[in-house]
Scaffold this motif. Structure first.
Motif, PDB file in Angstrom:
ATOM      1  N   ARG A 140       0.833  -1.212   0.000  1.00 39.56           N
ATOM      2  CA  ARG A 140       0.000   0.000   0.000  1.00 39.56           C
ATOM      3  C   ARG A 140       0.859   1.250   0.000  1.00 39.56           C
ATOM      4  O   ARG A 140       2.016   1.209   0.368  1.00 39.56           O
ATOM      5  CB  ARG A 140      -0.920   0.027   1.234  1.00 39.56           C
ATOM      6  CG  ARG A 140      -0.212   0.081   2.595  1.00 39.56           C
ATOM      7  CD  ARG A 140      -0.122   1.495   3.186  1.00 39.56           C
ATOM      8  NE  ARG A 140       0.724   1.573   4.364  1.00 39.56           N
ATOM      9  CZ  ARG A 140       2.008   1.873   4.347  1.00 39.56           C
ATOM     10  NH1 ARG A 140       2.615   2.117   3.205  1.00 39.56           N
ATOM     11  NH2 ARG A 140       2.715   1.936   5.461  1.00 39.56           N
ATOM     12  N   ASN A 180       0.199   5.203   1.614  1.00 35.75           N
ATOM     13  CA  ASN A 180      -0.752   6.003   2.363  1.00 35.75           C
ATOM     14  C   ASN A 180      -0.848   7.356   1.681  1.00 35.75           C
ATOM     15  O   ASN A 180       0.154   8.057   1.536  1.00 35.75           O
ATOM     16  CB  ASN A 180      -0.275   6.144   3.809  1.00 35.75           C
ATOM     17  CG  ASN A 180      -1.337   6.782   4.680  1.00 35.75           C
ATOM     18  OD1 ASN A 180      -2.512   6.832   4.293  1.00 35.75           O
ATOM     19  ND2 ASN A 180      -0.945   7.257   5.855  1.00 35.75           N
ATOM     20  N   GLY A 202      -2.408  10.880   6.224  1.00 34.39           N
ATOM     21  CA  GLY A 202      -2.757  10.394   7.569  1.00 34.39           C
ATOM     22  C   GLY A 202      -1.620   9.551   8.117  1.00 34.39           C
ATOM     23  O   GLY A 202      -1.735   8.342   8.231  1.00 34.39           O
ATOM     24  N   GLU A 203      -0.497  10.240   8.463  1.00 37.48           N
ATOM     25  CA  GLU A 203       0.689   9.477   8.887  1.00 37.48           C
ATOM     26  C   GLU A 203       0.855   9.543  10.399  1.00 37.48           C
ATOM     27  O   GLU A 203       0.727  10.605  11.006  1.00 37.48           O
ATOM     28  CB  GLU A 203       1.919  10.076   8.191  1.00 37.48           C
ATOM     29  CG  GLU A 203       2.864   9.045   7.645  1.00 37.48           C
ATOM     30  CD  GLU A 203       2.244   8.145   6.565  1.00 37.48           C
ATOM     31  OE1 GLU A 203       1.833   7.020   6.908  1.00 37.48           O
ATOM     32  OE2 GLU A 203       2.178   8.576   5.400  1.00 37.48           O
ATOM     33  N   HIS A 204       1.128   8.397  10.988  1.00 36.49           N
ATOM     34  CA  HIS A 204       1.291   8.248  12.440  1.00 36.49           C
ATOM     35  C   HIS A 204       0.028   8.681  13.191  1.00 36.49           C
ATOM     36  O   HIS A 204       0.092   9.117  14.334  1.00 36.49           O
ATOM     37  CB  HIS A 204       2.528   8.995  12.948  1.00 36.49           C
ATOM     38  CG  HIS A 204       3.814   8.316  12.563  1.00 36.49           C
ATOM     39  ND1 HIS A 204       4.511   7.496  13.420  1.00 36.49           N
ATOM     40  CD2 HIS A 204       4.491   8.298  11.393  1.00 36.49           C
ATOM     41  CE1 HIS A 204       5.581   7.020  12.788  1.00 36.49           C
ATOM     42  NE2 HIS A 204       5.584   7.491  11.563  1.00 36.49           N
ATOM     43  N   ASP A 236      -2.647   6.423  13.008  1.00 37.82           N
ATOM     44  CA  ASP A 236      -3.412   5.187  13.282  1.00 37.82           C
ATOM     45  C   ASP A 236      -3.331   4.763  14.750  1.00 37.82           C
ATOM     46  O   ASP A 236      -4.343   4.442  15.365  1.00 37.82           O
ATOM     47  CB  ASP A 236      -3.069   4.045  12.304  1.00 37.82           C
ATOM     48  CG  ASP A 236      -1.630   3.581  12.278  1.00 37.82           C
ATOM     49  OD1 ASP A 236      -0.788   4.199  12.955  1.00 37.82           O
ATOM     50  OD2 ASP A 236      -1.356   2.575  11.578  1.00 37.82           O
ATOM     51  N   TYR A 237      -2.122   4.805  15.329  1.00 32.07           N
ATOM     52  CA  TYR A 237      -2.011   4.372  16.731  1.00 32.07           C
ATOM     53  C   TYR A 237      -2.436   5.481  17.701  1.00 32.07           C
ATOM     54  O   TYR A 237      -2.356   5.303  18.910  1.00 32.07           O
ATOM     55  CB  TYR A 237      -0.597   3.847  17.042  1.00 32.07           C
ATOM     56  CG  TYR A 237       0.510   4.832  16.745  1.00 32.07           C
ATOM     57  CD1 TYR A 237       0.810   5.864  17.622  1.00 32.07           C
ATOM     58  CD2 TYR A 237       1.246   4.731  15.566  1.00 32.07           C
ATOM     59  CE1 TYR A 237       1.823   6.761  17.338  1.00 32.07           C
ATOM     60  CE2 TYR A 237       2.254   5.615  15.277  1.00 32.07           C
ATOM     61  CZ  TYR A 237       2.540   6.632  16.178  1.00 32.07           C
ATOM     62  OH  TYR A 237       3.543   7.533  15.894  1.00 32.07           O
ATOM     63  N   THR A 270       3.225  -1.502  15.519  1.00 29.21           N
ATOM     64  CA  THR A 270       2.583  -0.687  14.491  1.00 29.21           C
ATOM     65  C   THR A 270       1.089  -0.518  14.764  1.00 29.21           C
ATOM     66  O   THR A 270       0.505  -1.224  15.583  1.00 29.21           O
ATOM     67  CB  THR A 270       2.749  -1.368  13.124  1.00 29.21           C
ATOM     68  OG1 THR A 270       2.233  -2.695  13.242  1.00 29.21           O
ATOM     69  CG2 THR A 270       4.198  -1.464  12.717  1.00 29.21           C
ATOM     70  N   GLY A 271       0.471   0.391  14.013  1.00 30.14           N
ATOM     71  CA  GLY A 271      -0.971   0.606  14.119  1.00 30.14           C
ATOM     72  C   GLY A 271      -1.733  -0.320  13.174  1.00 30.14           C
ATOM     73  O   GLY A 271      -1.173  -1.285  12.637  1.00 30.14           O
ATOM     74  N   GLN A 272      -3.017   0.032  12.937  1.00 30.45           N
ATOM     75  CA  GLN A 272      -3.889  -0.868  12.172  1.00 30.45           C
ATOM     76  C   GLN A 272      -3.905  -0.571  10.659  1.00 30.45           C
ATOM     77  O   GLN A 272      -4.486  -1.323   9.885  1.00 30.45           O
ATOM     78  CB  GLN A 272      -5.309  -0.790  12.752  1.00 30.45           C
ATOM     79  CG  GLN A 272      -6.305  -1.764  12.162  1.00 30.45           C
ATOM     80  CD  GLN A 272      -5.906  -3.231  12.321  1.00 30.45           C
ATOM     81  OE1 GLN A 272      -5.877  -3.752  13.417  1.00 30.45           O
ATOM     82  NE2 GLN A 272      -5.577  -3.899  11.221  1.00 30.45           N
ATOM     83  N   MET A 273      -3.258   0.515  10.258  1.00 28.32           N
ATOM     84  CA  MET A 273      -3.448   0.953   8.865  1.00 28.32           C
ATOM     85  C   MET A 273      -3.058  -0.080   7.802  1.00 28.32           C
ATOM     86  O   MET A 273      -3.828  -0.332   6.869  1.00 28.32           O
ATOM     87  CB  MET A 273      -2.650   2.235   8.605  1.00 28.32           C
ATOM     88  CG  MET A 273      -2.612   2.610   7.123  1.00 28.32           C
ATOM     89  SD  MET A 273      -1.962   4.229   6.810  1.00 28.32           S
ATOM     90  CE  MET A 273      -0.248   4.053   7.250  1.00 28.32           C
ATOM     91  N   ASP A 274      -1.857  -0.646   7.913  1.00 34.29           N
ATOM     92  CA  ASP A 274      -1.311  -1.420   6.787  1.00 34.29           C
ATOM     93  C   ASP A 274      -2.136  -2.666   6.495  1.00 34.29           C
ATOM     94  O   ASP A 274      -2.424  -2.979   5.332  1.00 34.29           O
ATOM     95  CB  ASP A 274       0.146  -1.804   7.065  1.00 34.29           C
ATOM     96  CG  ASP A 274       1.003  -0.589   7.354  1.00 34.29           C
ATOM     97  OD1 ASP A 274       0.595   0.522   6.979  1.00 34.29           O
ATOM     98  OD2 ASP A 274       2.076  -0.749   7.962  1.00 34.29           O
ATOM     99  N   TYR A 331      10.289   4.850  15.645  1.00 37.45           N
ATOM    100  CA  TYR A 331       8.839   4.634  15.568  1.00 37.45           C
ATOM    101  C   TYR A 331       8.285   4.444  16.973  1.00 37.45           C
ATOM    102  O   TYR A 331       7.289   5.073  17.354  1.00 37.45           O
ATOM    103  CB  TYR A 331       8.535   3.402  14.691  1.00 37.45           C
ATOM    104  CG  TYR A 331       7.061   3.188  14.434  1.00 37.45           C
ATOM    105  CD1 TYR A 331       6.453   3.683  13.282  1.00 37.45           C
ATOM    106  CD2 TYR A 331       6.272   2.491  15.345  1.00 37.45           C
ATOM    107  CE1 TYR A 331       5.098   3.483  13.044  1.00 37.45           C
ATOM    108  CE2 TYR A 331       4.918   2.290  15.110  1.00 37.45           C
ATOM    109  CZ  TYR A 331       4.337   2.787  13.963  1.00 37.45           C
ATOM    110  OH  TYR A 331       2.993   2.593  13.740  1.00 37.45           O
ATOM    111  N   GLY A 365       4.281   6.650   4.608  1.00 27.87           N
ATOM    112  CA  GLY A 365       4.744   5.534   5.437  1.00 27.87           C
ATOM    113  C   GLY A 365       5.374   5.993   6.738  1.00 27.87           C
ATOM    114  O   GLY A 365       5.289   7.168   7.115  1.00 27.87           O
ATOM    115  N   GLY A 366       6.020   5.067   7.419  1.00 25.37           N
ATOM    116  CA  GLY A 366       6.513   5.302   8.779  1.00 25.37           C
ATOM    117  C   GLY A 366       7.617   6.335   8.892  1.00 25.37           C
ATOM    118  O   GLY A 366       7.777   6.958   9.935  1.00 25.37           O
TER     119      GLY A 366
HETATM  120  C1  GLA Z   1       3.996   2.203   9.544  1.00 23.50           C
HETATM  121  C2  GLA Z   1       3.061   1.434  10.470  1.00 23.50           C
HETATM  122  C3  GLA Z   1       1.632   1.961  10.360  1.00 23.50           C
HETATM  123  C4  GLA Z   1       1.583   3.483  10.517  1.00 23.50           C
HETATM  124  C5  GLA Z   1       2.618   4.139   9.620  1.00 23.50           C
HETATM  125  C6  GLA Z   1       2.716   5.622   9.844  1.00 23.50           C
HETATM  126  O1  GLA Z   1       3.660   1.937   8.225  1.00 23.50           O
HETATM  127  O2  GLA Z   1       3.081   0.062  10.147  1.00 23.50           O
HETATM  128  O3  GLA Z   1       0.826   1.321  11.330  1.00 23.50           O
HETATM  129  O4  GLA Z   1       1.754   3.856  11.853  1.00 23.50           O
HETATM  130  O5  GLA Z   1       3.914   3.584   9.806  1.00 23.50           O
HETATM  131  O6  GLA Z   1       1.542   6.246   9.442  1.00 23.50           O
END
Ligand code: GLA
Length: 387
Positions: free
Chosen positions: A35, A37, A40-42, A44-45, A174-178, A230, A337-338
């Protein structure tokens, strides 16, 4: 997918590679995409909003059941075969196969009985470029195991269990986005995703119809410090939320008032990024719903500046790529991305992406940076069975 390689010979297909390993045909072939993004970075958590889309680049997997409790996983590229058994399903497992084992573990942990399987994997998602190759591997494994063992797991739960594999088994916070992106995305759409309620909406992202292209450029910067940085960002967001008396930074409604209550300048900068970035995702979703794709360009620029100055997750190569994209005519550009390397995206008028990428290549060469790689991002479908 069978490609002819540069020597002109036909490389083995996934099915052939599976046959070589097992002596029989696979029960099926599945795919899950990487994917980017959009914005909307950082967030998700922080229980906030994100808007990724799935790429055409994907991990594919040919799979079949075994009659024992052993999993054999083979990659086509490196031709590595890794084997693990039920006794090995212990969080913290090392190596790339941990992403596969973690999915078995997460399914079992929630009461789904998964038996042994042979799995052959191929991927064209660039690794280590911030395009979620690991989430794609988790999500394709989940899609395959669910079908192979007749598990009743609905899409959102698949995304949640794939993330659990990454967080609790592999050990990346990590958060839920990916995993949501790799599972839920649709062709021609971005996924507007609420990381608190897990509600989502497919918003139109028909770039071609709008006379646009989305350049994805990999700066090929080694991801130094990415894990520790991160985790540090995540901790400071959580500390700021705690000091503000909210359960997550998503809940901050009055930014100025919140900033006045935080005495640590680092926490203030992190809060400023998350709160404004959430607002930008909401604004971008409104624009895309209204079909105004060009309208999101300034939001991409603002997002980048916020990541650079407030969240401090960009690096010189990434900043140079974004600046050069803009001087070369991009409508908007940002890191995706991260952070700490990886890719940038640039919204460009149709036909202009290669020229923008060339300018960035020249700027990199003059600065002595490694040559970047690029492709055009095409919003694609999420995880699915191919055959
Ligand atoms: C990484 C993490 C995601 C998100 C992004 C930043 O991709 O896996 O959960 O936090 O960084 O948006």
């Amino acid at each position: 997918m069978t490609d002819v390689d540069s020597t002109g010979s036909e490389p083995a297909s996934l099915e052939q590679s599976f046959h070589q390993l097992t002596g029989h045909a696979p029960a099926g072939v599945w795919a899950a995409p990487g994917r980017v993004n959009l914005i909307g970075e950082h967030t998700d958590y922080n229980d906030g909003f994100v808007m990724p889309f799935a790429l055409a680049q994907q991990v594919q997997l040919a799979g079949g059941r075994r009659n024992d409790d052993t999993w054999r996983v083979r990659t086509m590229q490196g031709d590595l075969v890794e084997t693990f058994s039920r006794a090995d399903l212990v969080p913290g497992m090392a190596g790339w196969q941990a992403y596969v084992a973690g999915v078995v573990w997460a399914l079992e942990e929630t009461g789904h009985r998964v038996g042994g399987a042979d799995l052959v994997i191929s991927s064209d998602v660039p690794i280590g470029a911030g395009l979620s190759s690991s989430a794609a591997l988790e999500c394709v494994t989940l899609a395959a195991l669910a079908d192979l063992f007749d598990l009743d797991v609905e899409p959102m739960t698949r995304a949640v269990l794939s993330r659990r594999a990454e967080n609790a088994f592999v050990g990346a916070p990590t958060g839920q986005m990916d995993q949501a992106a790799s599972t839920l995305c649709r062709k021609g759409k971005a996924l507007f995703f609420d990381c608190r309620s897990f509600e989502f909406e497919h918003v139109p992202l028909q770039l071609e119809e709008a006379g646009l292209e989305l350049l994805v450029l990999d700066t090929r910067t080694p991801h130094a410090l990415v894990d520790s940085e991160y985790a540090a960002r995540r901790e400071s967001c959580e500390a700021a939320a705690k000091q503000l008396g909210v359960s997550a930074l998503r809940d901050v409604t009055d930014l100025d008032e919140a900033l006045s209550r935080l005495d640590d300048p680092v926490m203030r900068r992190r809060t400023q990024h998350v709160v404004t970035e959430n607002a930008r995702v909401l604004a971008a979703a409104d624009l895309l719903r209204a079909g105004d794709l060009r309208g999101i360009a300034p939001l991409l620029d603002e997002s980048h500046v916020s990541m650079r100055d407030q969240f401090e997750i960009t690096v010189p190569t990434v900043d140079l790529a974004v600046e050069t994209a803009m001087t070369a005519g991009a409508l908007g550009a940002r890191m995706t991305g991260g952070g700490f390397g990886g890719c940038i995206i640039a919204l460009v008028a149709a036909g202009g992406a290669d020229t923008v990428a060339e300018s960035i290549g020249e700027a990199f060469a003059s600065s002595g940076y490694r040559a970047p790689a690029h492709f055009i991002g095409r919003p694609s479908d999420g995880a699915r069975r191919l055959r």
